[in-house]
Design a protein around this motif. Structure first.
Motif, PDB file in Angstrom:
ATOM      1  N   SER A 213     -72.499  41.657 -11.515  1.00 36.73           N
ATOM      2  CA  SER A 213     -73.516  40.640 -11.265  1.00 36.73           C
ATOM      3  C   SER A 213     -74.869  41.061 -11.829  1.00 36.73           C
ATOM      4  O   SER A 213     -75.564  40.262 -12.482  1.00 36.73           O
ATOM      5  CB  SER A 213     -73.617  40.372  -9.756  1.00 36.73           C
ATOM      6  OG  SER A 213     -74.634  39.442  -9.473  1.00 36.73           O
ATOM      7  N   ARG A 216     -74.707  40.985 -15.682  1.00 41.63           N
ATOM      8  CA  ARG A 216     -74.770  39.600 -16.168  1.00 41.63           C
ATOM      9  C   ARG A 216     -76.211  39.106 -16.225  1.00 41.63           C
ATOM     10  O   ARG A 216     -76.644  38.479 -17.197  1.00 41.63           O
ATOM     11  CB  ARG A 216     -73.971  38.693 -15.236  1.00 41.63           C
ATOM     12  CG  ARG A 216     -72.482  38.637 -15.482  1.00 41.63           C
ATOM     13  CD  ARG A 216     -71.890  37.787 -14.396  1.00 41.63           C
ATOM     14  NE  ARG A 216     -70.499  37.475 -14.604  1.00 41.63           N
ATOM     15  CZ  ARG A 216     -69.658  37.138 -13.629  1.00 41.63           C
ATOM     16  NH1 ARG A 216     -70.098  37.092 -12.384  1.00 41.63           N
ATOM     17  NH2 ARG A 216     -68.408  36.854 -13.897  1.00 41.63           N
ATOM     18  N   ARG A 217     -76.964  39.350 -15.145  1.00 40.63           N
ATOM     19  CA  ARG A 217     -78.342  38.875 -15.086  1.00 40.63           C
ATOM     20  C   ARG A 217     -79.187  39.502 -16.187  1.00 40.63           C
ATOM     21  O   ARG A 217     -79.998  38.825 -16.824  1.00 40.63           O
ATOM     22  CB  ARG A 217     -78.969  39.172 -13.719  1.00 40.63           C
ATOM     23  CG  ARG A 217     -78.429  38.306 -12.594  1.00 40.63           C
ATOM     24  CD  ARG A 217     -79.362  38.324 -11.391  1.00 40.63           C
ATOM     25  NE  ARG A 217     -79.510  39.647 -10.822  1.00 40.63           N
ATOM     26  CZ  ARG A 217     -78.745  40.139  -9.858  1.00 40.63           C
ATOM     27  NH1 ARG A 217     -77.755  39.403  -9.352  1.00 40.63           N
ATOM     28  NH2 ARG A 217     -78.961  41.346  -9.375  1.00 40.63           N
ATOM     29  N   ALA A 228     -71.325  36.942 -22.715  1.00 42.26           N
ATOM     30  CA  ALA A 228     -71.146  36.592 -21.310  1.00 42.26           C
ATOM     31  C   ALA A 228     -69.976  37.387 -20.740  1.00 42.26           C
ATOM     32  O   ALA A 228     -69.062  37.787 -21.466  1.00 42.26           O
ATOM     33  CB  ALA A 228     -70.891  35.096 -21.170  1.00 42.26           C
ATOM     34  N   ILE A 229     -70.020  37.626 -19.439  1.00 39.59           N
ATOM     35  CA  ILE A 229     -68.934  38.314 -18.741  1.00 39.59           C
ATOM     36  C   ILE A 229     -68.300  37.316 -17.794  1.00 39.59           C
ATOM     37  O   ILE A 229     -68.968  36.786 -16.903  1.00 39.59           O
ATOM     38  CB  ILE A 229     -69.447  39.548 -17.974  1.00 39.59           C
ATOM     39  CG1 ILE A 229     -70.119  40.528 -18.942  1.00 39.59           C
ATOM     40  CG2 ILE A 229     -68.297  40.231 -17.228  1.00 39.59           C
ATOM     41  CD1 ILE A 229     -70.807  41.692 -18.249  1.00 39.59           C
ATOM     42  N   GLU A 230     -67.031  37.073 -17.997  1.00 42.39           N
ATOM     43  CA  GLU A 230     -66.312  36.063 -17.213  1.00 42.39           C
ATOM     44  C   GLU A 230     -65.373  36.737 -16.218  1.00 42.39           C
ATOM     45  O   GLU A 230     -64.660  37.693 -16.571  1.00 42.39           O
ATOM     46  CB  GLU A 230     -65.507  35.164 -18.142  1.00 42.39           C
ATOM     47  CG  GLU A 230     -64.629  34.149 -17.447  1.00 42.39           C
ATOM     48  CD  GLU A 230     -63.720  33.410 -18.404  1.00 42.39           C
ATOM     49  OE1 GLU A 230     -62.855  32.640 -17.926  1.00 42.39           O
ATOM     50  OE2 GLU A 230     -63.858  33.609 -19.638  1.00 42.39           O
ATOM     51  N   TYR A 237     -62.142  41.234 -15.518  1.00 45.37           N
ATOM     52  CA  TYR A 237     -63.306  40.690 -16.198  1.00 45.37           C
ATOM     53  C   TYR A 237     -63.076  40.674 -17.703  1.00 45.37           C
ATOM     54  O   TYR A 237     -62.374  41.525 -18.257  1.00 45.37           O
ATOM     55  CB  TYR A 237     -64.552  41.512 -15.874  1.00 45.37           C
ATOM     56  CG  TYR A 237     -65.046  41.314 -14.457  1.00 45.37           C
ATOM     57  CD1 TYR A 237     -65.759  40.178 -14.095  1.00 45.37           C
ATOM     58  CD2 TYR A 237     -64.775  42.266 -13.469  1.00 45.37           C
ATOM     59  CE1 TYR A 237     -66.206  39.992 -12.793  1.00 45.37           C
ATOM     60  CE2 TYR A 237     -65.217  42.090 -12.172  1.00 45.37           C
ATOM     61  CZ  TYR A 237     -65.936  40.947 -11.844  1.00 45.37           C
ATOM     62  OH  TYR A 237     -66.376  40.767 -10.552  1.00 45.37           O
ATOM     63  N   MET A 239     -65.262  40.081 -21.458  1.00 45.99           N
ATOM     64  CA  MET A 239     -66.501  39.872 -22.194  1.00 45.99           C
ATOM     65  C   MET A 239     -66.205  38.992 -23.403  1.00 45.99           C
ATOM     66  O   MET A 239     -65.299  39.279 -24.185  1.00 45.99           O
ATOM     67  CB  MET A 239     -67.121  41.186 -22.655  1.00 45.99           C
ATOM     68  CG  MET A 239     -68.357  40.993 -23.557  1.00 45.99           C
ATOM     69  SD  MET A 239     -69.161  42.534 -24.042  1.00 45.99           S
ATOM     70  CE  MET A 239     -70.076  42.908 -22.538  1.00 45.99           C
TER      71      MET A 239
END
Length: 247
Positions: A213, A216-217, A228-230, A237, A239
């Motif tokens: 988290s 990501r920020r 982005a990390i999904e 996870y 990338m």
């Protein structure tokens, strides 16, 4: 009490790394310091956050790793952690009697690399200290991933998005590197936990999720074109690069 019924039996022969313990429980500090010294570490102690920050600012005495308690006089551990993360990226292990899930999450969100509740086995704390230091001193790897606007320099432990350098904790950098090296495929949480935190994943363990988290920020704040990390439910996870951006 920090220690359960366990006594250190071996003396480490590895090169001494500097560990700073910030805790106002003087007896606990000495017990912990003695244990780590027997394992080959150069250990110093302070009793409050102000003294910890002063030690970090001292070029000749800056530690390789900080063990930080939450409840201290003056600025508490969380306030100290928030301040030091503005200037330093050294590994920080929070060690506190506050062992509830939300306390762990809060510590990690403030920038801790790991969090261990008291009481604990000293051997477990030692393992976590060594895991953090191993990642800091890992041999240089030639692969330096470039994912769109993200550039990672593995040996220097630095990452940039465009022209801006990311300010990452040790755990966040390890996570970024692990995902970038396998960009485009799902990496399961157990594998990431071993690579990033140096231990096996535990039941109901949200430590990795909190690090993701925060990472990501930081990527999103750096650029809308950053990878982005999904989260892939039940898997791990992934990338990926935003659409239209060349990897």
């Amino acid at each position: 009490m920090l220690f359960q019924d366990e006594t250190p039996t071996t003396v480490a022969t590895r090169a001494p790394f500097r560990v700073l313990i910030a805790d106002d429980d003087h007896e606990l500090c000495e017990l912990l310091a003695d244990y780590l010294r027997l394992e080959g570490f150069d250990v110093d102690t302070v009793a409050d956050g102000v003294s910890a920050m002063a030690r970090l600012a001292h070029a000749g005495a800056c530690p390789d790793l900080l063990i930080l308690d939450i409840t201290m006089p003056g600025p508490d551990g969380l306030q100290t952690l928030r301040e030091l993360r503005l200037h330093y990226q050294l590994p920080v292990i929070m060690l506190s009697a506050r062992g509830e899930a939300m306390d762990r999450v809060t510590g990690l969100e403030f920038g801790a690399d790991d969090y261990l509740a008291k009481p604990c086995l000293p051997r477990e704390l030692l393992a976590r200290v060594r895991a953090q230091l191993r990642r800091q001193l890992a041999p240089a790897v030639s692969e330096n991933p470039v994912i769109g606007v993200l550039q990672i320099h593995a040996a220097a432990r630095r990452a940039r998005v465009g022209e801006d350098e990311l300010q990452l904790t040790a755990a966040e950098f390890g996570l970024l590197l692990a995902l970038a090296r396998q960009a485009g495929r799902v990496v399961d949480k157990a594998e990431l936990t071993r690579k990033v935190l140096g231990r096996d994943i535990e039941r109901f363990d949200r430590s990795l999720d909190v690090h993701v988290s925060r990472l990501r920020r930081k990527l999103a704040d750096a650029s809308p074109l950053a990878p982005a990390i999904e989260a892939v439910r039940g898997a791990g996870y992934l990338m990926h690069v935003p659409a239209g951006v060349a990897a």
